[in-house]
Design an enzyme around this catalytic site. Structure first.
Site, mmCIF file in Angstrom:
data_model
loop_
_atom_site.group_PDB
_atom_site.id
_atom_site.type_symbol
_atom_site.label_atom_id
_atom_site.label_comp_id
_atom_site.label_asym_id
_atom_site.label_seq_id
_atom_site.Cartn_x
_atom_site.Cartn_y
_atom_site.Cartn_z
ATOM 1 N N GLU A 86 -4.965 -9.616 0.403
ATOM 2 C CA GLU A 86 -5.632 -9.607 1.043
ATOM 3 C C GLU A 86 -6.953 -9.914 0.959
ATOM 4 O O GLU A 86 -7.323 -9.007 -0.124
ATOM 5 C CB GLU A 86 -5.382 -8.003 2.082
ATOM 6 C CG GLU A 86 -4.435 -8.397 3.011
ATOM 7 C CD GLU A 86 -4.544 -6.793 2.662
ATOM 8 O OE1 GLU A 86 -5.222 -5.988 3.546
ATOM 9 O OE2 GLU A 86 -2.768 -6.160 3.835
ATOM 10 N N GLU A 113 0.855 -1.351 -0.206
ATOM 11 C CA GLU A 113 -0.094 -0.240 -0.161
ATOM 12 C C GLU A 113 0.987 0.881 0.234
ATOM 13 O O GLU A 113 0.184 2.121 0.712
ATOM 14 C CB GLU A 113 -1.019 -0.284 1.217
ATOM 15 C CG GLU A 113 -2.107 -1.157 0.766
ATOM 16 C CD GLU A 113 -3.027 -1.224 2.549
ATOM 17 O OE1 GLU A 113 -3.755 -1.487 1.689
ATOM 18 O OE2 GLU A 113 -2.805 -0.987 3.024
#
Length: 998
Positions: free
Chosen positions: A520, A453
């Site tokens: 994820e 991220e």
């Protein structure tokens, strides 16, 4: 050039991240002899002295002097965090930076309150390390640190999660040595270490000295690949040697898993060693068969004496992308994975070997085959354990700058780092290099991840290029390109976070160019992991290659409150800003208690799928390399929840095959019949004993529920306020005023404390709160509590009296439900609650009745799905059977109390108190959902911590026609999938019979 004068300016300079730090190298062990006893290593773990200064303005460097009196310093344990030992405040944030709102900062500027921990360790050099070059290794320090020895500056380093080694040799003295380490809470590195975790710092991994023998293997790079036939091993060794090479030799031996020598050579020692060998018929490494060879490297002098001995485990495997698919040893791999933070509720990220062994055994027992090291390289021991036990790894570089480009969920990369900024590129590549060099020899590492991220840009692209150049045997992963497809080339894999099943399927159905994983998915926050089957069903698409559940363990820390200790989450330590309970996303709780969510994961992640039927069982082996020979299968037949037949079988199904096995199974003539087949380990393994259950399958062959048939003739007393119905050893009171059952007595024993209340609400889960469930369905919160009786009908039936209540609900439109009690002459009470269905209303959380019972009825034996709690979208891992639990044991310790304890498809349940008459409840017409808890729905709804719940004073029994699913796609907006809703226009009916348990 060796720098001798440290500068504070390094802290704010992203181009300075290592000063005097030695080159990163492999994590191999080395010894002075073949005994395996390391006389060349000296641990500095244990008690250190420490003092904390509030900011840079208060910095004092007198502590670096050898004559410094550190008597006023406190004691601290290393490895360990400052926060977990009381030296600094705890702080948990997710994407936002910890100084947000306190100071206006942009990278690489640092907060004014930048705490400094001054550490001191004194030591005498062990005899075996004397008269040799000596290095020091810090395996993990957060966030930036300076090192001095005996007053001399040694070096500086950043990157909290990879080793930093320095040369101490010139400054060591006889006798006591004075090691001083200055650890800063923040540096420019803090901008790219913005992971979703507790912001803990200090010296939190091992510290040790190591001496170099006169000739030393400073770095080894072992490549153990397979040729295109997947049988021929290609062994290569490249090594860097320091020290004396003249007249010395390298003796290399490679032993197979059975300790037979398959390769041996002896060559003159040079500064660079390059060996290669082809080996036929090697035993490949995989998570299913973690075959490890042993490489023994011995440096010998001309007389044959051992100078240095290095044993290294080697796994032959070939990982590649071919025709758009990731293949391991030629087979399409499915990652059945989890993301794993290193965490312990007492130690933070300074976890122990015992923690790691527990974790890896849990994973193997729950059919988890892969881990993403979110979001940093883990302790090196974890990689060795994954090699040994068989776990695939995505090894992730320590890089996350989430708060620099995403604010309040929106993508806003105007000042994103590292982005395309040239000043940040060297530290990014250094982090990739440090990870690669340490972990390159571990067969468990299949994929290099460039971090997490951090948006996208040329700096991250440079990391990918670097790793591909260094290691063509693995692939490169980076999910962040989904935010900027200009950089799609960075990643070899199409990787997404929290993509919904239909979104993934759309990619898979449209000529995918890359293999797909969800790095994820299934956000396991609180009561979650509902709908996992919707993801595992995607395995039918070749390009779908699995995913990694977020995440493995709750990040909750012990907090002492008076005489009690609780598991605390963000904000509980008055830390602001905070993201509060968002740290509680684990399949296991922080104290390593297994959560009920793991039951579903274990079942759906299992390699062998089991489908029993009346003639036998179909076994489908999704494994790649192993058949079922190491298992035995137990076939059982259950009649009304009781086992009436059981037999063990040896059934062999080959990898990637499906086969039906005929079994002679009896079919009982009456009652409900269930066929069940269980898979068990046939022999002991490193992670479980023989007999351990790996998976199960069930089929309901005949569904049968008892019908209520009224018998006898009850006595009826029509009072002004109550309707009394009685007979031998029983009395029932139905209140006109209270609107329902107010007394249920058998043999003089009272079971009812208050009228059962209509139930339309379940205590909100984290997922409910995150998706606005409360706003959308708030009308159902008070619908049962404030319903009023608008009609009462009493009718005589054959052998029974029927009392029917009609309730009007406090809803925006006129809506009523009906609850009917039918009491016969034997004391049986048949209860029916009917919701007729109303359009134009939001879906119902649940529908049923909630009973407030005396606390002594705290034990429940039920025939339904168990043993762990289960829900409409999380019940495939729960089997039908007879189980016993208690009210207290039914409460899962979610960080924030919420819906818990539900069991689907209950046929019968029995409530008992010690040595007293019990109460039996039997489903009629169809099975129901049930829970027995020490707390009411509203108690759970209102509490923010488990310790806020009161001591048990009553037992709360919920009987429900059904309850909606719990969801799990994410915890900040994703609703429960519509298939698991209770739609308002659909009728719901709860039917059951109450009777005494004789």
């Amino acid at each position: 050039m060796h720098v001798t004068k440290p500068k504070l300016s390094w802290l704010e300079d992203p181009t300075v991240f290592a000063v005097n730090r030695l080159a990163a190298h492999s994590d191999h062990e080395f010894y002075s002899a073949k005994t395996g006893k390391n006389s060349l290593k000296q641990s500095l773990n244990g008690t250190w002295r420490v003092h904390l200064e509030p900011d840079i303005a208060s910095q004092k460097l007198d502590f670096i002097r050898p004559d410094f009196d550190f008597g006023r310093f406190d004691y601290i344990q290393v490895p360990g965090h400052l926060q977990t030992q009381g030296f600094d405040e705890h702080k948990y944030v997710n994407t936002q930076y910890p100084w947000d709102g306190h100071e206006e900062l942009r990278p690489p500027k640092l907060p004014k309150k930048n705490k400094i921990a001054s550490y001191i360790k004194t030591f005498e050099l062990d005899h075996a390390l004397k008269d040799k070059p000596v290095h020091i290794s810090f395996q993990g320090v957060a966030t930036a640190f300076y090192v001095w020895l005996n007053g001399h500056f040694i070096g500086y380093s950043e990157d909290s999660f990879t080793p930093s080694d320095f040369d101490l040799t010139p400054y060591l003295v006889e006798g006591q040595n004075h090691l001083a380490v200055e650890v800063f809470k923040y540096s420019s590195a803090s901008w790219i270490e913005d992971q979703d975790f507790w912001r803990l710092n200090g010296i939190f991994r091992d510290v040790f000295l190591y001496a170099l023998p006169k000739a030393h293997l400073a770095d080894i790079h072992v490549t153990a690949n397979l040729a295109s036939d997947y049988e021929t091993g290609i062994f290569e060794l490249k090594a860097t040697v320091t020290g004396q090479t003249t007249d010395n030799f390298l003796h290399a031996r490679l032993l197979d898993p059975d300790k037979r020598v398959v390769f041996e050579t002896k060559v003159p020692l040079n500064q660079m060693i390059d060996l290669s060998q082809e080996l036929s018929q090697v035993a490949p490494w995989s998570a299913e068969l973690p075959n490890l060879y042993t490489l023994e490297l011995t440096l010998e002098d001309k007389d044959g004496a051992v100078v240095e001995f290095v044993p290294e485990k080697v796994g032959f495997r070939r990982f590649e992308i071919k025709d758009g698919l990731m293949l391991l040893n030629g087979k399409r791999i499915i990652f059945k994975g989890v993301n794993r933070h290193e965490f312990d509720p007492k130690l933070g990220r300074a976890i122990t070997k015992e923690d790691m062994l527990w974790d890896i055994k849990f994973m193997k027992r729950h059919n988890i085959n892969a881990v993403r090291t979110s979001h940093y390289p883990n302790q090196t021991l974890w990689y060795r354990l994954c090699d040994e036990y068989g776990i695939y790894l995505i090894d992730e570089a320590n890089l996350e700058s989430h708060g620099s480009w995403q604010k309040l969920g929106a993508c806003e990369p105007s000042w994103n780092i590292p982005g395309n900024l040239p000043e940040w590129e060297p530290t990014c590549i250094d982090r990739a290099n440090s990870m690669f060099e340490r972990d390159k020899n571990h067969p468990s590492v299949l994929i290099w991840s460039l971090g997490n991220e951090s948006y996208a840009g040329t700096d991250i692209a440079a990391m990918g290029d670097y790793l591909r150049h260094k290691d063509p045997t693995r692939v490169v992963h980076y999910e962040g390109v989904t935010w900027n497809r200009e950089f799609d080339y960075i990643t070899d894999i199409e990787s997404r976070m929290y993509a919904k099943p239909h979104e993934i399927e759309e990619y898979l159905q449209n000529e995918p160019k890359k293999p797909y994983i969800s790095c994820e998915y299934m956000h396991a926050m609180g009561n979650s992991v509902g709908g996992l089957e919707l993801y595992t069903k995607l395995e039918k698409y070749p390009h779908y290659q699995g995913g990694f559940i977020w995440d493995y363990i709750d990040q909750a820390l012990y907090q002492k409150l008076g005489d009690t200790t609780r598991l605390a989450y963000g904000g509980d330590f008055n830390d602001r800003p905070s993201d509060y309970e968002f740290c509680g996303d684990g399949l296991v709780f922080a104290d390593r208690t297994i959560s009920p969510k793991a039951q579903e994961v274990k079942h759906l992640y299992a390699d062998i799928k089991i489908e029993p039927d009346e003639t036998g069982v179909t076994l489908t082996n999704d494994g790649l390399f192993t058949n079922s020979a190491d298992s035995y299968f137990t076939a059982r037949v259950l009649q009304d929840g009781k086992v009436v037949f059981e037999k063990d079988y040896q059934l062999i199904v080959l990898p990637q095959e499906s086969k039906h096995f005929d079994l002679e199974l009896p079919l009982p003539k009456t009652g409900e019949v269930i066929y069940e087949v269980q898979q068990h380990l046939a022999k002991d393994t490193a992670w479980a004993k023989a007999g351990f259950e790996i998976n199960f399958g069930q089929t309901v062959s005949r569904y049968a529920l008892p019908e209520f048939k009224a018998q006898g003739t009850p006595k009826v007393a029509m009072g002004d306020v109550n309707i009394g119905i009685s007979g031998k050893n029983f009395e029932v009171l139905l209140s006109k005023d209270k609107g329902g059952l107010v007394s249920l007595k058998y043999s003089g024993q009272e079971f009812i404390t208050r009228t059962p209340q209509l139930l339309f609400w379940r205590p909100m889960t984290d997922n409910d709160r995150g998706c606005g469930h409360g706003f959308e369905r708030a009308m159902w919160l008070g619908a049962g509590k404030f319903a009023k009786v608008v009609d009462l009908q009493v009718a005589s039936k054959e052998h029974a009296v029927e009392v029917s209540y009609t309730y009007e609900l406090p809803l925006p439109k006129q809506a009523t439900v009906q609850v009917t009690y039918l009491v016969d002459g034997t004391g049986k009470v048949n209860v029916s609650a009917k919701y007729p269905g109303y359009p134009d209303l939001p879906s119902l959380p649940t529908f049923g009745l909630e009973f407030k019972l005396p606390a002594k009825y705290d034990s429940m034996t039920y025939y339904g799905r168990g043993p762990a709690e289960n829900y409409l979208d999380r019940k495939l891992g729960a089997r039908l059977g007879t189980f016993t639990t208690t009210a207290k044991d039914s409460v899962a310790s979610y960080l924030v109390p919420q819906e818990t304890g539900n069991h689907c498809d209950v046929r019968t349940l029995v409530l008992t108190a010690d040595k007293e008459l019990g109460l039996k409840i039997s489903a009629t017409k169809h099975a129901f959902s049930a829970s027995l808890l020490p707390y009411s729905t509203m108690m759970l709804e209102e509490a923010l911590h488990q310790d806020e719940l009161p001591p048990m004073r009553f037992a709360w029994l919920r009987l429900m026609a059904e309850q909606m699913g719990v969801g799990g796609d994410d915890s900040w907006g994703a609703p429960v999938h519509e298939a698991y809703w209770l739609k308002a226009d659909k009728p719901l009916e709860l039917n059951f019979t109450l009777e005494p348990l004789n």
